[in-house]
Enzyme design. Structure first.
Site, PDB file in Angstrom:
ATOM      1  N   PHE A 143      -7.650   6.568   4.495  1.00 33.51           N
ATOM      2  CA  PHE A 143      -6.786   7.212   5.483  1.00 33.51           C
ATOM      3  C   PHE A 143      -6.202   6.176   6.448  1.00 33.51           C
ATOM      4  CE2 PHE A 143     -10.144  10.200   4.257  1.00 33.51           C
ATOM      5  CZ  PHE A 143      -9.381  11.238   3.749  1.00 33.51           C
ATOM      6  N   GLU A 201      -0.698   2.227   8.697  1.00 36.40           N
ATOM      7  CA  GLU A 201      -0.173   0.872   8.822  1.00 36.40           C
ATOM      8  C   GLU A 201      -0.006   0.541  10.304  1.00 36.40           C
ATOM      9  OE1 GLU A 201       2.823  -0.586   6.130  1.00 36.40           O
ATOM     10  OE2 GLU A 201       2.568   1.159   4.860  1.00 36.40           O
ATOM     11  N   PHE A 212       2.895  13.657  15.761  1.00 37.13           N
ATOM     12  CA  PHE A 212       3.847  13.847  14.666  1.00 37.13           C
ATOM     13  C   PHE A 212       4.889  14.929  14.977  1.00 37.13           C
ATOM     14  CE2 PHE A 212       0.663  11.339  12.710  1.00 37.13           C
ATOM     15  CZ  PHE A 212       1.273  10.656  11.671  1.00 37.13           C
ATOM     16  N   ASN A 257       7.598  14.155  16.932  1.00 35.86           N
ATOM     17  CA  ASN A 257       8.684  13.386  17.521  1.00 35.86           C
ATOM     18  C   ASN A 257       9.904  13.451  16.612  1.00 35.86           C
ATOM     19  OD1 ASN A 257       7.169  12.386  19.802  1.00 35.86           O
ATOM     20  ND2 ASN A 257       6.093  11.068  18.356  1.00 35.86           N
ATOM     21  N   ALA A 258      10.940  14.121  17.093  1.00 32.68           N
ATOM     22  CA  ALA A 258      12.165  14.236  16.300  1.00 32.68           C
ATOM     23  C   ALA A 258      12.853  12.887  16.217  1.00 32.68           C
ATOM     24  CB  ALA A 258      13.103  15.268  16.923  1.00 32.68           C
ATOM     25  N   GLY A 259      13.463  12.614  15.095  1.00 32.18           N
ATOM     26  CA  GLY A 259      14.165  11.351  14.937  1.00 32.18           C
ATOM     27  C   GLY A 259      14.589  11.122  13.508  1.00 32.18           C
ATOM     28  N   GLY A 273       9.119   7.398   6.384  1.00 36.69           N
ATOM     29  CA  GLY A 273       9.377   6.537   5.233  1.00 36.69           C
ATOM     30  C   GLY A 273       8.108   5.790   4.896  1.00 36.69           C
ATOM     31  N   CYS A 281       3.749   5.432   1.631  1.00 38.23           N
ATOM     32  CA  CYS A 281       2.760   6.496   1.402  1.00 38.23           C
ATOM     33  C   CYS A 281       3.363   7.897   1.452  1.00 38.23           C
ATOM     34  CB  CYS A 281       1.626   6.376   2.417  1.00 38.23           C
ATOM     35  SG  CYS A 281       0.557   4.950   2.141  1.00 38.23           S
ATOM     36  N   LYS A 326       8.265   1.753  10.482  1.00 35.02           N
ATOM     37  CA  LYS A 326       7.583   2.079  11.728  1.00 35.02           C
ATOM     38  C   LYS A 326       7.201   0.766  12.392  1.00 35.02           C
ATOM     39  CE  LYS A 326       3.136   3.099  11.577  1.00 35.02           C
ATOM     40  NZ  LYS A 326       1.844   3.771  11.316  1.00 35.02           N
TER      41      LYS A 326
END
Length: 473
Positions: free
Chosen positions: A173, A176, A273, A275-277, A281, A284, A347
């Protein structure tokens, strides 16, 4: 372990009670290198093995061939201590170890949503061929449900019947940018399909994290295989949900960031999770949800397929929305316009550009005739490899020089906290598309003449650029 989970090879009587097993890690990419270094930090003797001799040589010299905070230091410490070593000799590594972690990649198969099991099968065969004693094989790679059962059957045929070998599944789990801490201090350890003897060994391997609060969860093999992909599918669904809501916010004049703050207070939902944007990618989430769709189709589980299809589609549409904002900022055409793209990695705190929304947007604008200048603090070499046609520069200031519009597409701190006054002196027009809705203080930018646009910030798309962005420089 239930009768339906029994292997065709007897469960082993592993090492004597209290003896620390020696660990091998098969596959020394992102997962394997991190796992090997972290297991050495937890006190085990670890041997990493891979077919890539150049990668092995770099790791043995304490050099990590990718960017991951904290990993180079951990690696160097334990290579120097002798607790951790790397080799391309499978006979040496497998012969010396008692527990073998299978950590190879499962990329998306070319021309299909399915996961490619080529590397997993080859790694398992290499383990089986080189066994010299009883052992446990621990799968950590993210695989389609049903793979472990197939590998048990393959192991039973391939391994020397003189040895007692057991295969179980222990999904990873890792995030990165936080992979070292996620391995040393996980929130949970999932062990699937283990006999009591193998479970005792795994409790020893993960004894320190469990003692520090990690939940130790045992289950059957199919459940263990589904935990990682289901977790990623749920996170992807949260991201796509808030991105779909952001489109509604633009149409209705609402602010998606404040909306997310409000609904995230609910403990059943949570703020993470939301957060709009630009969307997700990396190596994973996109791969895993597509592989889960493929396997679910094979099993006839149509509801999850329909849901994840929409999740994937919404995510990809976010890229087009940002492209449209950039075109709008350039008065309807980017042909010949200079566009600064801040960010290439998918990210922050990584150099991973696989399926990167930032690079996808940059490439799309380049194909429309824009003069795109890309900068990322860590991902420049990887970006050049995947998208060599783009123009890369060495700093934020070089990227924004004479730019008609600036796009913030990865949430690196130096972009979030950039000085709007200093950058304003460099650009041709003070126009910025915040593709991650991440600027620390958008009001400070607007106060010095910048026009800031984003996704779901309460202004319909047609009204986003009604305020002058400053005079050309």
């Amino acid at each position: 372990m239930s009768d339906t989970d029994s292997t065709t090879i007897d469960a082993p009587d592993h090492r004597s009670p209290g003896a620390r097993p020696v660990l091998s890690v098969v596959g020394t990419g992102y997962l394997g290198a991190t796992h090997a270094a972290a297991m050495a930090e937890l006190g085990f003797t670890v041997i990493g093995v891979d077919v890539d001799a150049a990668k092995i040589a770099a790791l043995q010299n304490g050099k990590v061939p990718f960017f991951e905070p904290g990993l180079p230091e951990l690696l160097s410490t334990h290579v120097e201590s002798g607790r951790l070593r790397f080799t391309d000799d499978f006979a040496e590594a497998i012969g010396a170890a008692d527990v073998h972690f299978l950590c190879v990649g499962t990329p998306q198969r070319r021309g299909s949503n399915a996961a490619d099991m080529t590397y997993v099968d080859a790694a398992l065969d290499a383990i089986a061929r080189n066994l010299t004693k009883d052992a446990i094989v621990v799968g950590k790679s993210t695989v389609p449900v049903g793979t472990a059962r197939r590998l048990q059957e393959r192991l039973a045929v391939t391994a020397d019947p003189a040895f007692q070998v057991e295969l179980l599944w222990n999904p990873e789990f890792l995030r990165e940018g936080r992979a070292v801490q996620d391995t040393l201090r996980p929130d949970r350890v999932v062990i699937g399909g283990a006999s009591p003897a193998a479970d005792a060994v795994m409790r020893q391997v993960y004894g320190t994290p469990v003692a520090e609060g990690a939940q130790y969860i045992t289950c059957d093999l199919p459940t263990a295989e589904l935990v990682k992909t289901s977790a990623n599918a749920f996170l992807a669904t949260k991201i796509s949900f808030i991105n779909a809501v952001s489109e509604l916010c633009d149409a209705a004049g609402a602010d998606v960031k404040r909306l997310a703050d409000a609904i995230g207070v609910d403990a059943r939902i949570g703020r993470g999770f939301l957060n709009a944007g630009l969307g997700f990618g990396g190596g994973c989430l996109p791969k895993d949800i597509r592989a889960l769709m493929h396997r679910s189709t094979e099993l006839g589980a149509d509801s999850i397929v329909r849901l994840l299809h929409d999740v994937d589609e919404i995510n990809m549409l976010q890229r087009q929305r940002v492209i449209d904002l950039a075109v709008s900022a350039c008065d309807g055409s980017v042909l010949g316009r200079r566009i600064a793209v801040l960010g290439a990695a998918f990210k922050p705190d990584t150099d991973d550009v696989r399926d990167s929304p930032a690079l996808n947007v940059a490439a799309a604008l380049h194909l429309r005739g824009a003069q795109v200048q890309v900068f990322d603090p860590e991902a420049m070499d990887a970006a050049r490899h995947y998208f060599p046609a783009l123009h890369y520069v060495s700093s934020t200031t070089e990227a924004v020089e004479n730019a008609d519009v600036v796009l913030v597409l990865t949430e690196w701190p130096e972009f979030r906290d950039a000085d709007p006054v200093a950058l304003g002196e460099l650009v041709a027009h003070r126009r910025l598309v915040d593709g991650r809705n991440c600027l620390s203080d958008p009001a400070a930018w607007r106060a010095v003449g910048w026009t800031i646009t984003g996704l779901g910030l309460g202004r319909p798309a047609g009204d986003l650029l009604t305020v002058s962005g400053g005079s050309p420089r």
